[in-house]
Design an enzyme around this catalytic site. Structure first.
Site, PDB file in Angstrom:
ATOM      1  N   ARG A  26      22.485  38.795  19.668  1.00 22.09           N
ATOM      2  CA  ARG A  26      21.676  40.021  19.650  1.00 22.09           C
ATOM      3  C   ARG A  26      22.127  41.015  20.715  1.00 22.09           C
ATOM      4  O   ARG A  26      21.999  42.227  20.514  1.00 22.09           O
ATOM      5  CB  ARG A  26      20.198  39.671  19.836  1.00 22.09           C
ATOM      6  CG  ARG A  26      19.588  39.120  18.554  1.00 22.09           C
ATOM      7  CD  ARG A  26      18.133  38.776  18.754  1.00 22.09           C
ATOM      8  NE  ARG A  26      17.458  38.610  17.461  1.00 22.09           N
ATOM      9  CZ  ARG A  26      16.202  38.226  17.327  1.00 22.09           C
ATOM     10  NH1 ARG A  26      15.474  37.951  18.403  1.00 22.09           N
ATOM     11  NH2 ARG A  26      15.658  38.126  16.140  1.00 22.09           N
ATOM     12  N   LYS A 187       9.382  25.791   7.094  1.00 23.33           N
ATOM     13  CA  LYS A 187       8.132  26.016   6.372  1.00 23.33           C
ATOM     14  C   LYS A 187       8.260  26.979   5.204  1.00 23.33           C
ATOM     15  O   LYS A 187       8.998  27.959   5.264  1.00 23.33           O
ATOM     16  CB  LYS A 187       7.090  26.552   7.359  1.00 23.33           C
ATOM     17  CG  LYS A 187       6.779  25.549   8.459  1.00 23.33           C
ATOM     18  CD  LYS A 187       5.540  25.931   9.227  1.00 23.33           C
ATOM     19  CE  LYS A 187       5.807  27.096  10.165  1.00 23.33           C
ATOM     20  NZ  LYS A 187       4.626  27.440  10.957  1.00 23.33           N
ATOM     21  N   GLY A 343      18.351  32.274  13.204  1.00 23.48           N
ATOM     22  CA  GLY A 343      19.051  31.776  14.393  1.00 23.48           C
ATOM     23  C   GLY A 343      19.878  30.526  14.161  1.00 23.48           C
ATOM     24  O   GLY A 343      21.031  30.451  14.600  1.00 23.48           O
ATOM     25  N   GLY A 366      12.402  37.131  11.178  1.00 27.40           N
ATOM     26  CA  GLY A 366      11.255  37.647  10.429  1.00 27.40           C
ATOM     27  C   GLY A 366      11.531  39.031   9.847  1.00 27.40           C
ATOM     28  O   GLY A 366      11.151  39.330   8.715  1.00 27.40           O
TER      29      GLY A 366
HETATM   30  C1  3PG Z   1      12.152  37.714  16.731  1.00 28.04           C
HETATM   31  O1  3PG Z   1      12.889  36.973  17.379  1.00 28.04           O
HETATM   32  O2  3PG Z   1      11.627  37.354  15.657  1.00 28.04           O
HETATM   33  C2  3PG Z   1      11.931  39.113  17.227  1.00 28.04           C
HETATM   34  O3  3PG Z   1      12.586  39.330  18.439  1.00 28.04           O
HETATM   35  C3  3PG Z   1      10.450  39.393  17.347  1.00 28.04           C
HETATM   36  O4  3PG Z   1       9.863  38.470  18.210  1.00 28.04           O
HETATM   37  P1  3PG Z   1       8.420  37.936  17.878  1.00 28.04           P
HETATM   38  O5  3PG Z   1       8.529  37.086  16.643  1.00 28.04           O
HETATM   39  O6  3PG Z   1       7.980  37.174  19.097  1.00 28.04           O
HETATM   40  O7  3PG Z   1       7.543  39.135  17.636  1.00 28.04           O
HETATM   41 MG    MG Z   2       9.882  36.057  15.151  1.00 29.98          MG
END
Ligand code: 3PG
Ligand code: MG
Length: 437
Positions: A26, A187, A343, A366
């Site tokens: 990132r 999940k 990831g 997400g």
């Molecule tokens: C992630 O890794 O999904 C983003 O950086 C957002 O982080 P969060 O899910 O804690 O909001």
């Molecule tokens: Mg997240």
């Protein structure tokens, strides 16, 4: 850009272990925008979150390691502030000169960040003349630093955001066919909507990880002690029906690696998914499933892959994920479009040194899933783009006027209403990287 102060939101939410960055994808992905701004003569005030400190200062979630890595990557010193706001920070921002940058401390140390508090957003906005959002990974969050500040400043997206949107849009709009999606991870919940959206787009759906277990249960198998979600079985059945109606092939595992415990060094063996033993856990796909995946992918021209096929954290159970990574690289070499998000999938590619072969690696977990679902991402929606459907959103930015016609105060004339309420879009369990165990 010359002489402008740019408030830049990036997503430096990187995995850490013992204070060290495990994967810097990132940070690397943000470099082109940062360089372009610095080379263009801007001074850059960078904002990011790290982890979920919930409005409190958590020393282990300070951004210093990210600043150090960025310093190595761009070979320009990246100072960090001790706090995202405050007199020290005000001062450091004021002293920034063109071509210089600094990184504000974790914005989530302030409760106003996740609440998208207008007062907090306004304070952050006072650090820039313009706002650039390049945090694709956090674009699904309507927080002060991703959405709130856009009410006070002229707003743009960065190069990473542009690249992500282009790659993911191409995938949905004009994929070369046949098109396959491979969905793994822990999940099904949080992925139901994206699975439903994908069934309408793909020719082949391949399932792995805990997600596959839930689908095995939905098609009448028992999975022993394996991770699966009983509440999601009906949804899985509906998705299977939808696939059947549309003629989409769904590949479920035919064999799996089962383990006594989900730990390192435990006893494990390969069994057919027709006879999963009651007191064992399925932790990876077996060799016959891997062969079936390889065969099914042979004619495929476009691949979307999100989520590991097994318990990737434990090396003995990362075999299928690593094999799939190799197949993905072969496909990309042979000219297929291969887009990978999440990831663990990206980590598998990096460990094998084949990540760069992919057509696109998404920095969004997400965020990429919500984008693929067809949802509007608030961090994109606040940026007015000529000709885009977002153009007409009520962005409360009023161009400043100052006698003499030069640089002017940087705030909206009217007190802006929050553009998007945080609660509406912010569900916290969309994490693609939930471990299977
Ligand atoms: C992630 O890794 O999904 C983003 O950086 C957002 O982080 P969060 O899910 O804690 O909001
Ligand atoms: Mg997240």
């Amino acid at each position: 850009m010359q002489g402008q102060r740019v408030l830049l939101r990036v997503d430096f939410n990187v995995p850490l272990s013992d204070g060290k960055i495990v994967d810097d994808s990132r940070i690397r992905a943000a470099v082109p925008t940062i360089k372009a701004l610095l080379d263009g003569g801007a001074s850059v005030v960078i904002m990011s979150h790290l982890g979920r400190p919930d409005g409190r200062v958590v020393d282990g979630l300070r951004l210093r390691p990210a600043a150090e890595r960025l310093t190595q990557l761009i070979r320009v010193n990246v100072p960090t502030t001790g706090d995202a706001l405050g007199v020290g920070t005000d001062d450091a921002v004021r002293r920034l000169r063109p071509g210089e940058l600094l990184l504000l401390e974790n914005v989530r140390f302030h409760a106003g960040e996740e609440r998208n508090d207008p007062a907090f957003a306004e304070r952050l906005a006072s650090y820039g003349d313009v706002f650039v959002n390049d945090a694709f990974g956090a674009a699904h969050r309507a927080h002060a630093s991703t959405v709130g500040v856009a009410a006070y400043l002229p707003s743009y997206v960065g190069l990473l955001m542009e690249q992500e949107v282009e790659a993911l849009s191409n995938l949905l709009e004009k994929p070369a066919r046949p098109f396959a999606a491979i969905v793994g991870g822990g999940k099904v919940s949080g992925k139901v909507a994206v699975l439903e959206a994908l069934i309408k787009k793909v020719d082949l759906l391949i399932l792995g990880g805990g997600v596959a277990n839930t689908f095995l249960v939905a098609s009448g198998r028992s999975v022993g002690k394996s991770l699966y979600e009983s509440k999601m079985v009906d949804d899985a059945r509906r998705i299977l029906k939808l696939a059947q109606d549309r003629g989409v092939r769904v590949l479920r595992p035919v064999d799996g690696v089962v383990a006594k415990e989900v730990t390192r060094g435990t006893e494990f063996k390969v069994v057919s998914t027709d006879k999963l033993p009651a007191s064992w856990h399925m932790v990876d796909l077996g060799p016959a499933s891997i062969t079936a995946i390889r065969e099914a992918l042979a004619p495929i021209k476009t691949i979307l892959w999100n989520g590991p096929l097994g318990v990737f954290e434990i090396p003995s159970f990362a075999v299928a994920t690593r094999e799939l990574a190799k197949v993905a690289a072969e496909k990309a070499d042979a000219g297929a479009t291969v887009v990978v998000g999440g990831g663990d999938s990206i980590a598998a590619l990096r460990q094998l040194g084949i990540a760069e072969k992919m057509t696109h690696l998404s920095t969004g977990g997400g965020a990429s899933l919500e984008f693929l679902e067809g949802r509007d991402l608030p961090g994109l929606a606040v940026v007015p783009t000529a000709g885009s459907p977002y153009e007409t959103l009520p962005i409360v930015y009023v161009a400043p006027v100052k006698p003499g016609g030069k640089a002017a105060p940087k705030r909206a004339a009217a007190k802006p209403k929050p553009i998007i309420k945080p609660s509406a879009l912010d569900d916290e369990d969309d994490d693609e990287s939930d471990p299977l165990a």
